[in-house]
Enzyme design. Structure first.
Site, PDB file in Angstrom:
ATOM      1  CB  CYS A 211      -5.491   6.148  -0.190  1.00 48.74           C
ATOM      2  SG  CYS A 211      -4.342   7.236  -1.050  1.00 48.74           S
TER       3      CYS A 211
ATOM      4  N   GLY B 264     -10.546   6.857  -3.825  1.00 51.55           N
ATOM      5  CA  GLY B 264      -9.436   7.152  -4.727  1.00 51.55           C
ATOM      6  C   GLY B 264      -9.693   6.575  -6.092  1.00 51.55           C
TER       7      GLY B 264
ATOM      8  CG  ASN C 214      -6.325   6.793   3.945  1.00 45.94           C
ATOM      9  OD1 ASN C 214      -7.336   6.662   4.618  1.00 45.94           O
ATOM     10  ND2 ASN C 214      -6.124   7.864   3.227  1.00 45.94           N
ATOM     11  N   GLY C 215      -3.359   8.543   4.183  1.00 49.57           N
ATOM     12  CA  GLY C 215      -3.024   9.666   5.069  1.00 49.57           C
ATOM     13  C   GLY C 215      -1.770  10.359   4.574  1.00 49.57           C
TER      14      GLY C 215
END
Ligand code: 5GP
Ligand code: MG
Length: 457
Positions: A2, A28, A102-103
């Site tokens: 992302c 993304g 994100n992650g």
């Protein structure tokens, strides 16, 4: 994977956030969203598909306010359902909290069960929602202590931006798996996954957020606090950001990605030189290493495959004929350049091996006499639990095939991969990288349940 963006104190915050999404679109392509805040109300725009195609001026104009956060999504937890479009926006003690993450977290199951037992009701099937529940459950006196207490319960990979009324917060997990950068624009500050977003906004790159750092931004003031875990844990920057994921014009992990990829190509040439008429890359991702490879060996570099930039989305592929047409229209080898030649083909990585096989087929059809393939990273043998969509072991071609068997599957005359040591030797931040996808050695405990759809009802 992302991309995330945060904008503070700009009179057109949502427009700036949109420019950020534009720059981070490669992180993304499934869905995108922006949440803005004008001092009284929040405004939301979320759409499936590409932000660059689906967000219109009118929609963005309605997102008034001096603060905004934005997200572009590639699902690694949860399905592509519309309820799973970020930022996640909730109301807490009558104040808005919005988060873009994100992650991938590694203790999702444990936290999810604990929070549900305590009465939390989840609205999405994304691990990212855990952050807002933890914030809601943690007593919030002092802002810094509140954030530290909430985030300390989370394990795994997260770079995130939070909008807490007039505050813009940025945070990076204690090992720093994913990038997060701080920029300055006018009187306000910007947060973005990659520095390339600042160029588009004409913002100034200030620095990267450190692993375990939480920045609390209000107006033109930035305060930093640190998660206690940060000093105890070694860095684990995702090496695959450098190999494939990040944009070449970005500066992350204290390095410029274009230059990193050229150095990977140079190192590949040192380890595995080939005798050929010229070097070519598979566009776009293989081109940078191909250039480094060619320069190192003093071989000509040819742009022997043309990329068509007008290719539509991939999901409407009803017949085999159309599927093949799509592959061909996207990347077309130039017969007049390739015919009768011995070529070295450089690719950044092999994951499943299927696209590589069809590209090599086409290069062969274009008349190549010999094809020597070189890969600018080692074989990928283990899944990623930190946000890269590397599938289960079984789908990774290098998991149970030798290099020779992969070469036979892809049908090349020779195939060589960059060594692990060689790859790490060209990175600037020595000893700071996670390379679990190449080694199977994970820098955290791995999650108990690794199903991407584990939080689905
Ligand atoms: P394969 O030959 O394994 O099917 O595909 C390799 C290609 O996939 C390479 O060109 C590489 O750049 C690309 N690739 C590597 N990782 C990812 C990813 O996470 N997403 C997408 N869309 N492509 C990837
Ligand atoms: Mg590629």
């Amino acid at each position: 994977m992302c991309g995330i963006v945060g904008v503070s104190h700009h009179k057109e915050a949502s427009k700036i956030a949109f420019l950020g999404l534009y720059a981070l679109q490669h992180r993304g392509e499934e869905a995108a969203g922006i949440v803005s805040y004008d001092g009284h109300d929040t405004h939301v725009l979320k759409k499936s598909g590409l932000a660059v195609d689906n967000f219109d001026e009118e929609g963005i104009r309605r997102l008034t306010g001096h603060m905004a956060i934005a997200h572009t999504r590639y699902s690694t937890t949860g399905s592509s359902n519309t309820k799973n479009i970020q930022p996640i926006l909730v109301s807490h003690r009558r104040k808005p909290i919005a988060v873009a993450h994100n992650g991938n977290l590694t203790n999702t199951e444990e936290l999810y069960s604990k929070l549900e037992n305590e009465g939390s009701i989840f609205q999405t099937s994304m691990d990212s929602e855990i952050f807002v529940h933890l914030l809601a459950k943690t007593p919030n006196g002092d802002m810094a202590q509140w954030l530290i207490k909430a985030f300390s319960q989370v394990q795994g990979a997260y770079s995130l931006v939070l909008l807490l009324e007039d505050y813009l917060i940025g945070a990076r997990d204690p090992q720093g798996f994913r990038p997060l950068c701080l920029g300055k624009l006018g009187d306000g500050y910007i947060l973005a996954s990659e520095g390339c977003a600042f160029d588009m906004m004409k913002a100034e790159f200030v620095r990267e957020i450190a692993p375990g750092e939480i920045v609390i931004i209000k107006g033109n003031k930035v305060e930093s606090v640190y998660l206690p875990e940060a000093s105890k844990k070694a860095n684990a920057f995702c090496v695959f950001e450098n190999i494939y994921f990040a944009r070449p014009d970005s500066r992350i992990f204290n390095d410029n990605i274009y230059q990193v990829r050229k150095r990977l190509g140079q190192q590949l040439a040192i380890e595995h030189p080939a005798k050929a008429d010229f070097v070519m890359g598979i566009p776009d991702s293989g081109n940078y290493a191909a250039l480094g490879y060619a320069q190192q060996l003093g071989l000509p570099f040819e742009m022997a495959i043309v990329r068509n930039h007008y290719i539509g989305r991939t999901f409407i592929q009803p017949t085999q004929f159309l599927r093949e047409f799509r592959v061909r229209v996207k990347l077309n080898p130039i017969r007049d350049v390739i015919k009768g030649k011995k070529v070295v083909v450089i690719e950044d990585s092999i994951v499943r091996g299927t696209t590589s096989r069809s590209r090599i087929d086409e290069i062969r059809e274009a008349g190549a006499k010999e094809i020597h393939m070189r890969i600018s990273c080692p074989p990928i043998i283990s899944p990623c639990f930190y946000g890269i969509d590397f599938p289960s072991k079984g789908e990774l071609i290098a998991h149970n095939k030798t290099v020779k068997e992969i070469a036979d599957f892809i049908k090349v005359d020779s195939l060589k991969f960059l060594s692990l040591e060689g790859m790490l030797s060209v990175m600037k931040e020595k000893g700071s990288f996670c390379s679990a996808c190449f080694t199977g050695k994970y820098p955290t405990q791995i999650p108990k349940n690794t199903d991407k759809l584990k939080l689905e009802i």
